[in-house]
Structure formats: C-alpha cells, structure tokens
Design a protein around this motif. Structure first.
Motif, PDB file in Angstrom:
ATOM      1  N   TYR A 375       0.730  -1.236   0.061  1.00  0.00           N
ATOM      2  CA  TYR A 375      -0.066   0.085  -0.023  1.00  0.00           C
ATOM      3  C   TYR A 375       0.825   1.119  -0.115  1.00  0.00           C
ATOM      4  CZ  TYR A 375      -3.444   3.426   1.424  1.00  0.00           C
ATOM      5  OH  TYR A 375      -4.432   4.586   1.452  1.00  0.00           O
ATOM      6  N   SER A 376       1.934   1.122   0.667  1.00  0.00           N
ATOM      7  CA  SER A 376       2.770   2.563   0.922  1.00  0.00           C
ATOM      8  C   SER A 376       3.350   2.916  -0.486  1.00  0.00           C
ATOM      9  CB  SER A 376       3.895   2.137   1.796  1.00  0.00           C
ATOM     10  OG  SER A 376       4.796   1.184   1.402  1.00  0.00           O
ATOM     11  N   GLU A 380       0.907   9.189  -4.118  1.00  0.00           N
ATOM     12  CA  GLU A 380      -0.117  10.023  -3.088  1.00  0.00           C
ATOM     13  C   GLU A 380      -1.252  10.326  -3.319  1.00  0.00           C
ATOM     14  OE1 GLU A 380       1.123  10.480   0.116  1.00  0.00           O
ATOM     15  OE2 GLU A 380       2.808   9.233  -0.566  1.00  0.00           O
ATOM     16  N   LYS A 383      -3.500   7.545  -2.562  1.00  0.00           N
ATOM     17  CA  LYS A 383      -3.781   7.297  -1.106  1.00  0.00           C
ATOM     18  C   LYS A 383      -4.667   8.544  -0.778  1.00  0.00           C
ATOM     19  CE  LYS A 383       1.105   6.174  -0.252  1.00  0.00           C
ATOM     20  NZ  LYS A 383       2.087   6.221   0.414  1.00  0.00           N
ATOM     21  N   SER A 384      -4.515   9.790  -1.202  1.00  0.00           N
ATOM     22  CA  SER A 384      -5.333  10.771  -0.766  1.00  0.00           C
ATOM     23  C   SER A 384      -6.849  10.505  -1.344  1.00  0.00           C
ATOM     24  CB  SER A 384      -5.033  12.082  -1.532  1.00  0.00           C
ATOM     25  OG  SER A 384      -3.750  12.415  -1.375  1.00  0.00           O
ATOM     26  N   SER A 387      -8.396   7.960   1.194  1.00  0.00           N
ATOM     27  CA  SER A 387      -8.370   8.461   2.651  1.00  0.00           C
ATOM     28  C   SER A 387      -9.815   9.384   2.384  1.00  0.00           C
ATOM     29  CB  SER A 387      -7.292   9.072   2.931  1.00  0.00           C
ATOM     30  OG  SER A 387      -6.054   8.540   2.874  1.00  0.00           O
ATOM     31  N   GLU A 390     -12.584   7.046   2.410  1.00  0.00           N
ATOM     32  CA  GLU A 390     -12.704   6.227   3.722  1.00  0.00           C
ATOM     33  C   GLU A 390     -13.712   7.407   4.755  1.00  0.00           C
ATOM     34  OE1 GLU A 390      -9.091   5.597   5.604  1.00  0.00           O
ATOM     35  OE2 GLU A 390      -9.428   3.283   5.437  1.00  0.00           O
ATOM     36  N   LYS A 391     -12.970   8.686   4.518  1.00  0.00           N
ATOM     37  CA  LYS A 391     -13.623   9.803   5.556  1.00  0.00           C
ATOM     38  C   LYS A 391     -15.014  10.020   5.332  1.00  0.00           C
ATOM     39  CE  LYS A 391     -11.714  14.157   7.249  1.00  0.00           C
ATOM     40  NZ  LYS A 391     -10.743  15.168   6.952  1.00  0.00           N
ATOM     41  N   LYS A 396     -13.539   2.143   7.712  1.00  0.00           N
ATOM     42  CA  LYS A 396     -12.226   1.838   7.099  1.00  0.00           C
ATOM     43  C   LYS A 396     -12.034   1.030   5.818  1.00  0.00           C
ATOM     44  CE  LYS A 396      -9.405   3.714  10.270  1.00  0.00           C
ATOM     45  NZ  LYS A 396      -9.157   5.098   9.884  1.00  0.00           N
ATOM     46  N   LYS A 412      -4.597  -2.469   3.561  1.00  0.00           N
ATOM     47  CA  LYS A 412      -4.477  -1.041   3.759  1.00  0.00           C
ATOM     48  C   LYS A 412      -4.212  -0.958   5.352  1.00  0.00           C
ATOM     49  CE  LYS A 412      -6.582   3.412   3.326  1.00  0.00           C
ATOM     50  NZ  LYS A 412      -6.681   4.016   4.811  1.00  0.00           N
TER      51      LYS A 412
END
Ligand code: GDP
Ligand code: IMO
Ligand code: MG
Length: 412
Positions: A375-376, A380, A383-384, A387, A390-391, A396, A412
């Motif tokens: 995942y890392s 970017e 990932k944003s 995220s 998710e928010k 999650k 994740k």
C-alpha cells in the motif's frame, strides 16, 4: 469467526475475486441467495473461472462449498459447472440444500415473456419466476424429486396454473423425465445444509458467506422494480441458511472505484454514450453471465453510504482502482439534490431523473499501479483519494484491489 462478503453497488463489484482470496482462512464457503444470474470471476495462475452457482472458494483444496436453501437452482447448469471444473482437474466438495427451489424450463420462458411487457433487463435465467413460485407456495424443491409421484403431481399442477401464459408449450412428461435423470447426478450432493452449518458453528469452524448481486439490486432495499428477486443484503444470510444473524461476526462490503450496472433502472452517476466507454474498455465491463456491456459511471458515495447502513458494514474492500490510473481527474458523487434540496438515497424515489448528483473531483495519478505490492508504494494522489473516500463513508478500507489476480491486492 464468520465473515459475510456483500456487494455494495449493482453487482459485479469483484466479490468473486475477494471470496477466492479470503477462502483459505475458512472451512465452508456458502452461497445463500440468487442463482445462476450471478457471475463471479476468479483469476488464479492465469486460469480464469466464472462461478455462477458454485461458491467461489472451491478452487482451494479441502474447502467445503455449500449452496443453501435461499438459492434457486437450475440443476442442468449446476452440473455443467461441476463438469467444467472437473475438466480442469478440480472436484469440488459440495453440499446442496434439499430445500433449494428448482428453476424449471417454464420459469425461463416466463422470465422472457415478462420482459416483453415490463423490461427489467434480467439475465433470463428464470430467477424471478422461480422466486415468485416460492412465495406463491407452488414452487418445487430438491426434496420433491425424492418422491417421483409427488414431483409429477407438482409439475402437473404448475403447468395447469400457468397454462394461460404457457399455452401448451411444455409437456409434463418431458420435464419429469429430464429432471429425474438430472436428479440422479445431483443426489450425492444433497444435504441438510442448515444443520451442517449450525454444527460447524458449534465446532468453531469458520464460515464465509458469499453474497451474490449487490445491495442496490435487493428486492426490498434496491432500486425497485429494477432489482433481482432475492435479498442481496446481509439479512439474506439468515433467511437463506437458517443460521442466526448473531453468528455473523464481520460484514465486509465490496465496492468498485467507480460504478456499473447491467440491465435497466436508475443510475444517477451514469456516463452516457462515449463518456462511459473509457471505463468499459479499461475495466473490461462486460457481463460475466450474459456478456452484455455494463453501463458505467462515477462512484456514487450517497448510494454506498446507504448500502453501508443497510448492511452494517464493518470493513470496506475497494476494487479496480487500477482502472482509474490513466485519468487526469477522478470524479465522485458526494450528494444528491432534488429541486436544489439535498436528499438521501431512497429506494422509493419515483422519478430518478429529478436526482441531481453533486460531483467533486480528485487529481488522478496517471501511472500504472497494477504491479504495486504494498500500500505504501501507491502514488500520493491514489492514497489521498482512498483516504477521502474512507472519511466520507466513515468506514475503514481494509483491502485495495489493483488487478484481477490474488497477488494484486493490497492490505491498507
Ligand atoms: P462479481 O460478480 O462481484 O464477482 O464480479 P465480476 O466477476 O462479475 O466482475 C468483476 C470483474 O473485474 C472480473 O472480470 C474480475 O476478474 C475483475 N476484477 C476484480 N478485481 C479487479 C481489479 O482490482 N482490477 C481489475 N482490473 N479487474 C478486477
Ligand atoms: P453478480 O453476483 C450484475 C441484474 C440483471 C437485471 C436484474 C434482474 O455477478 O454481481 P435477474 O436475472 O436477477 O432477475 O435480473 O439484476 N443482475 C445482476 N447484475 N451482477 C449480477 O450478479 C446480477 N444478477 C442479476 O442484470 O438488471
Ligand atoms: Mg458478476
């Protein structure tokens, strides 16, 4: 621990891939609703298999596949699927409930006859008419085939009741002979699956419940009447297996990074004509059961929030993130408005053309992510995007899928 895997959209979210991936940790994999309208694709070592009736976990040796009471079965198609697996050297361990209702040739005919007057865009597998008979108390179950006399009486009664629509097209003796012969081959798999599964629970043997279709196709909570005829939401497990709802420990929701739908019905974020073509081509969005092109559109978070609530989802899986890789801008619907006023997803909205999806944009990542192993390593921007989703959903994301294979899955 018993796990439920549920589709959060209109089906084809990639449930088959996820069930196959997680099946190694479960003793039993259970299909509990729907029938061979489902098409669950599993891609293992370059070998692609589309499951319609068999649970998607049966490629793992020693796993036990179960088809419980809530599933409607066309015995000919079930045997075809078993035979196909056997040509690949796989003999599935399988139990089929004696309580499963049978799809008969006349159900398939009635499915197509109903489509002529009210087009739903069904898979034409006879699913709706078989469930209609179940509710109408004239359906025929696997156990009825154990007694030839009872079976023959039931077939004759059904043909008589349905004569105004069948108009002499079906001969009872032909059906009886065909189904009794198919039954000889199905018989070894028949069992009291309710009892087997409850014993497994008592012995702490883990069970994976494989949902078919998706929440928005649920007969009660989907975009009625453009739905399938079974309970695709988590409640379908209990009524489709005879296992108490309190035995389900975790409920995982599978969603695509965009949206698709096959057949008719509302789709607020649909991209019409050429606009949807990019997602269709890149995502290979053609039906796994009927081969029909799937309608494509942007991710609809209003509908997903609703699906999360209806099912009590505790963990999300997002699939097909790789399909968005070439797009400079990625769009997501965060709100619905009718006449300028915000509104929630409601299954009884009568005029969906009034629903205005409010769309926001995310920057794309414009690079291939299908070979990423951790995942890392995701860009970017990706990932944003995850995220933010998710928010906005308040749940999650546990797994991110970046390709059809097992090894194209990121924790994740
Ligand atoms: P299901 O009905 O929910 O099991 O989904 P389908 O099998 O009908 O459709 C999902 C399709 O997407 C299949 O062809 C899968 O092989 C494929 N697939 C699953 N996950 C991914 C992913 O992360 N990326 C891509 N590109 N394809 C995927
Ligand atoms: P999986 O399990 C996508 C759709 C049909 C039609 C409606 C009713 O692969 O996600 P039916 O034949 O069930 O009476 O058709 O439901 N449909 C699906 N769409 N994936 C499926 O299954 C589906 N099963 C049924 O296209 O719109
Ligand atoms: Mg499918």
């Amino acid at each position: 621990m018993n796990l439920a895997i549920i589709g959060l959209q209109w089906g084809d979210e990639g449930k088959g891939k996820i069930v196959d991936l997680l099946a190694k940790d479960y003793n039993y994999i259970v299909r509990y609703q729907g029938g061979n309208n489902a098409g669950h694709t599993v891609d293992v070592d370059g070998f692609e298999f589309v499951f319609h009736l068999l649970p998607s976990g049966v490629l793992h040796p020693k796993k036990i596949g179960v088809i419980s009471e809530g599933v409607v079965i066309n015995p000919k198609e079930l045997l075809k699927e078993i035979d196909l697996l056997e040509t690949k050297g796989i003999t599935p361990n399988l139990y089929v409930s004696l309580g499963c209702h049978l799809i008969m040739p006349y159900h398939i005919f009635i499915d197509s006859a109903y489509e002529e007057s009210q087009k739903i865009g069904t898979t034409m597998r006879g699913i709706g008419p078989t469930y209609i008979d179940r509710v109408g108390r004239c359906g025929i179950r696997m156990a009825d085939l154990l007694n030839e006399k009872v079976f023959a009486q039931k077939i004759k009664l059904n043909l008589l009741q349905k004569e105004p629509i069948l108009k002499g097209r079906f001969d009872s003796d032909e059906i009886i002979i065909e189904y009794l012969s198919l039954f000889e081959r199905v018989k070894p798999y028949l069992a009291d699956t309710r009892s087997i599964l409850n014993k497994a629970i008592a012995n702490s043997e883990p069970i994976l419940f494989e949902g078919a279709q998706g929440t928005l196709l649920d007969i009660g909570f989907g975009t009625y009447p453009y739905v399938t005829s079974s309970h695709t939401t988590v409640g379908g497990i209990s009524i489709g297996t005879g296992i108490s709802a309190n035995k389900i420990s975790k409920i995982m929701g599978v969603m695509k990074a965009y949206a698709t739908r096959v057949g008719e019905g509302p789709f607020p974020t649909e991209l019409k004509e050429q606009e949807g073509e990019y997602l269709r081509m890149k995502g290979r969005e053609y039906g796994a059961t009927t081969g029909r092109p799937r309608r494509c559109g942007w991710l609809d978070l209003v509908a997903i929030r609703y699906a999360i609530e209806v099912n009590g989802i505790n963990s999300l899986v997002i699939t097909k993130l790789d399909v968005l890789s070439d797009l400079p801008k990625i769009k997501v619907c965060t709100e619905y408005r009718i006449n300028g006023k915000p509104c929630e997803f409601q299954p009884w909205i009568s005029d969906w053309s009034e629903v205005e999806p409010i769309i926001i944009e995310f920057p794309g990542w414009c690079r291939d992510i299908s070979n990423i192993k951790d995942y890392s390593e995701l860009p970017e921007e990706a990932k944003s995007y995850l995220s933010a989703i998710e928010k906005m959903l308040g749940v999650k994301i546990g797994l991110v899928s970046v390709g059809p294979r097992r090894d194209q899955t990121l924790n994740k």
